[in-house]
Design a protein around this motif. Structure first.
Motif, mmCIF file in Angstrom:
data_model
loop_
_atom_site.group_PDB
_atom_site.id
_atom_site.type_symbol
_atom_site.label_atom_id
_atom_site.label_comp_id
_atom_site.label_asym_id
_atom_site.label_seq_id
_atom_site.Cartn_x
_atom_site.Cartn_y
_atom_site.Cartn_z
ATOM 1 N N PRO A 288 34.024 44.371 -15.176
ATOM 2 C CA PRO A 288 34.849 45.325 -14.353
ATOM 3 C C PRO A 288 36.515 44.998 -15.083
ATOM 4 O O PRO A 288 36.809 43.907 -15.245
ATOM 5 C CB PRO A 288 34.795 44.682 -13.006
ATOM 6 N N THR B 158 30.755 53.856 -16.924
ATOM 7 C CA THR B 158 31.332 52.968 -15.983
ATOM 8 C C THR B 158 31.551 53.909 -14.915
ATOM 9 O O THR B 158 31.590 55.122 -14.973
ATOM 10 C CB THR B 158 32.624 52.106 -16.457
ATOM 11 N N VAL C 43 32.301 45.361 -7.342
ATOM 12 C CA VAL C 43 32.514 45.768 -8.836
ATOM 13 C C VAL C 43 31.349 44.483 -9.322
ATOM 14 O O VAL C 43 31.276 43.575 -8.689
ATOM 15 C CB VAL C 43 33.780 45.645 -9.426
ATOM 16 N N SER D 32 29.603 42.650 -13.250
ATOM 17 C CA SER D 32 29.289 42.614 -14.582
ATOM 18 C C SER D 32 27.841 43.094 -15.094
ATOM 19 O O SER D 32 26.994 43.090 -14.201
ATOM 20 C CB SER D 32 29.771 41.301 -15.061
ATOM 21 N N VAL E 70 39.931 40.963 -12.209
ATOM 22 C CA VAL E 70 39.880 42.147 -11.927
ATOM 23 C C VAL E 70 41.064 42.531 -10.938
ATOM 24 O O VAL E 70 40.948 42.623 -9.786
ATOM 25 C CB VAL E 70 38.510 42.619 -11.402
ATOM 26 N N TYR F 112 37.720 50.048 -13.506
ATOM 27 C CA TYR F 112 36.460 50.348 -13.799
ATOM 28 C C TYR F 112 35.485 49.494 -13.904
ATOM 29 O O TYR F 112 35.757 48.178 -14.215
ATOM 30 C CB TYR F 112 36.728 50.717 -15.542
ATOM 31 N N THR F 113 34.332 49.968 -13.452
ATOM 32 C CA THR F 113 33.333 48.897 -13.392
ATOM 33 C C THR F 113 32.087 49.408 -13.733
ATOM 34 O O THR F 113 31.668 50.709 -13.624
ATOM 35 C CB THR F 113 33.184 48.499 -11.723
#
Length: 587
Positions: A211, A250, A279, A281, A303, A332-333
């Motif tokens: 993210p 994403t 969020v 990874s 983030v 964005y994630t």
């Protein structure tokens, strides 16, 4: 003897025909198998495949190749994405309140003009073309992308790694050497930023995703496309995949902080996502477009978006009437599109600057108010790949609970120098605190109101109902005034020859540094019979100061709340055209 010669001749002719047939058959087989993969693959570099990148779109990835007319999915079947929309009631966040909304309805700023881009490639099993699904948006020049190439079997599945290359939008298109008459599976992806993309590790087969915020150099707005191409039978030719469009994989989350309901511009606000805040990874696998190894612990990923990196919505755009009251932060994630998570947006530092009038003469000054580590939570949220979400956080001036009523901390005033609302009305706001004026001239005329405040605008709302966000506040009723009158204890504060009443709330209420104090205060300023007339029952800085009274309008135009020095507040009938103070309550 002649018979033997004739027989030998026939055998010779038959043999010749047989050999010719075999040669023809061999040639036919060779022709029909030209697109078959030679294993192990031998790179002959007889031609090139060219990958110019055009755009990105908010959709699942589709096959971009000549084939059947309908777009094919490159991963799992396309999901039917439900429209997300949720709004909270007003929630208390310590020092201020908020109304929080999450939806897929984006502000006009993010609804860019889009265009349809056709997709075409070199020779394949069908000559019919198709358009890439979706309405793509052009990528900025300098955006980097990477292309990875494999050989493909008859079904299009990747077989042998061939090569990869990185390109930039606006520069010479990426090309990878290839063989003629060969089927290939290609992948293209971008982080939608200007930094170099790490080399793809074909042994692992995944791309790490984290993210991020919206930095043009570091964001990971990951987008992806894949397709199959069969190269032409042309030595030193080019096989161009034109109109290549990458689909965002994403989720984009746009957080808007709106301070209009605090009547103060935002001077500093940093927005972040912390561990287990919604969020994640993960690792994106190119072969099947799935997210692997999901990890919700993102503290080390930093983030956040700094105040200076946010977008400041200009005045006269999206209901902004005062500068610096709306800021937008983009994140964005990665997401698997199935797991429900708690979405928690936090502001580690929030600073707003409120107008404050001087006690001495009513001159305008300003005070910075500070709030720290405030979190905004949406308990259930499923982010979908390729979707954009708009999170609106409307900050609302906090109230003080006395008995069963939530009272505004300060009186209402009319911003005579501010922008008019789209409905053609004044902006009505609340004072940061309650000045203890030392002169009658120091009290602004904008703080007294007559009976024209009860049916304003097309919806006929009263002055408190029109305070932003509309429908949050109201004028107090007789029951609420009587409750305040009967409440004990109430206190008198004295500064020189001036007095005010204050009430200590039974519920813990936040004071400094976001507010001047935690008490509910009423500072009396008398009333007027006309806007230009003298003030009645207001004796600041005089020996007769104890005769000063306060008057506040109520839900009834002909009834006022009247406060005297002995702390009594009574519900009293008066001429409705009199001009008096306004103190709102929560609905």
């Amino acid at each position: 003897m002649n018979n033997i010669s004739l027989l030998d001749g026939r055998k010779s002719s038959l043999l010749t025909l047989s050999v010719a047939f075999l040669l023809l058959l061999t040639n036919c087989k060779k022709s029909s198998s030209e697109t078959a993969i030679e294993e192990p693959y031998v790179a002959k570099n007889e031609t090139v495949i060219v990958f110019p990148l055009d755009a990105i779109e908010d959709m699942d990835t589709v096959e971009q190749s000549k084939g059947s007319g309908d777009p094919k999915l490159s991963g799992p079947a396309r999901q039917q994405l439900r429209k997300v929309a949720a709004q909270s009631e007003i929630v208390s966040l310590g020092g201020f309140d908020a109304v929080m909304t999450i939806s897929e309805d984006l502000p006009a700023q993010y609804q860019e003009k889009k265009k349809i881009i056709s997709s075409s490639t070199a020779r394949s099993s069908s000559s019919t073309g198709n358009k890439a699904a979706g309405l793509p948006i052009d990528l900025a020049p300098g955006t980097t992308y990477r292309v990875v190439l494999y050989t493909a079997d008859a079904s299009g599945k990747q077989v042998t790694y061939v090569g990869q290359a990185e390109g930039k939008v606006g520069s010479t298109a990426v090309s990878i050497p290839a063989n003629r008459n060969t089927r290939y599976r290609w992948y293209a992806y971008t982080n939608n930023n200007t930094s170099s993309i790490p080399v793809f590790n074909q042994a692992v087969g995944t791309v790490p995703l984290d993210p991020t915020g919206n930095s043009s150099a570091t964001r990971k707005d990951f987008a992806y496309a894949t397709g199959v191409i069969t190269t032409d039978n042309v030595v030193d030719g080019q096989n161009i995949i034109s109109g290549m469009v990458l689909a965002r994989k994403t989720s984009r989350i746009i957080v808007e902080v709106n301070s209009r309901g605090m009547f103060a511009p935002i001077t500093h606000a940093n927005i972040k996502f912390k561990d287990n805040s919604g969020v994640i990874s993960g690792n994106f696998r190119l072969a099947d477009a799935t997210l692997q190894g999901v990890d919700p612990l993102v503290a080390s990923k930093n983030v956040w978006v700094h105040h200076n990196a946010a977008y400041q919505v200009p005045v006269d755009t999206d209901t902004v009437l005062d500068a610096n009251t709306k800021r937008r932060y983009t994140f964005y994630t990665p997401t698997d599109g199935t797991t429900s998570r708690k979405l928690v947006v936090s502001i580690d530092t929030l600073k707003v600057t409120s107008q404050r009038l001087a006690d001495a003469d009513g001159s305008i000054g300003y005070v910075e108010r500070q709030f720290y580590n405030r979190a905004f939570e949406f308990p259930t949220f499923v982010a979908m790949p390729g979707k954009s979400y708009f999170v609106s956080i409307k900050l609302v001036e906090s109230a003080i609970t006395i008995g069963t009523t939530k009272w505004a901390r300060g009186n209402t005033w009319r911003d005579a120098n501010g922008k008019i609302t789209p409905e053609g009305l004044w902006q009505y706001k609340m004072r940061y605190d309650n000045p203890l004026y030392r002169t009658t001239a120091g009290v602004p005329t904008t703080d007294y109101f007559t009976s024209d405040i009860y049916t304003l605008g097309t919806n006929g709302r009263n002055i408190c109902e029109l305070i932003y966000p509309e429908g949050t506040w109201d004028l107090p009723t007789q029951t609420q005034i009587n409750e305040l009158s009967n409440l004990l204890p109430k206190y008198i504060g004295i500064e020189g020859n001036n007095w005010y009443m204050f009430i200590r709330p039974s519920v813990a209420t936040e004071g400094a540094p976001g507010h001047p104090h935690e008490n509910l205060i009423f500072a009396p300023v008398g009333y007027k019979t006309s806007s230009t007339g003298t003030t009645t029952n207001f004796f600041p800085n005089s020996a007769n100061y104890q005769s000063t009274k306060g008057y506040w309008r109520t839900k009834s135009a002909s009834n006022f709340a009247v406060l005297s020095y002995n702390t009594s507040m009574v519900y009293q009938s008066m001429t409705s055209s009199n001009l008096a103070s306004v103190r709102c309550v929560r609905k």
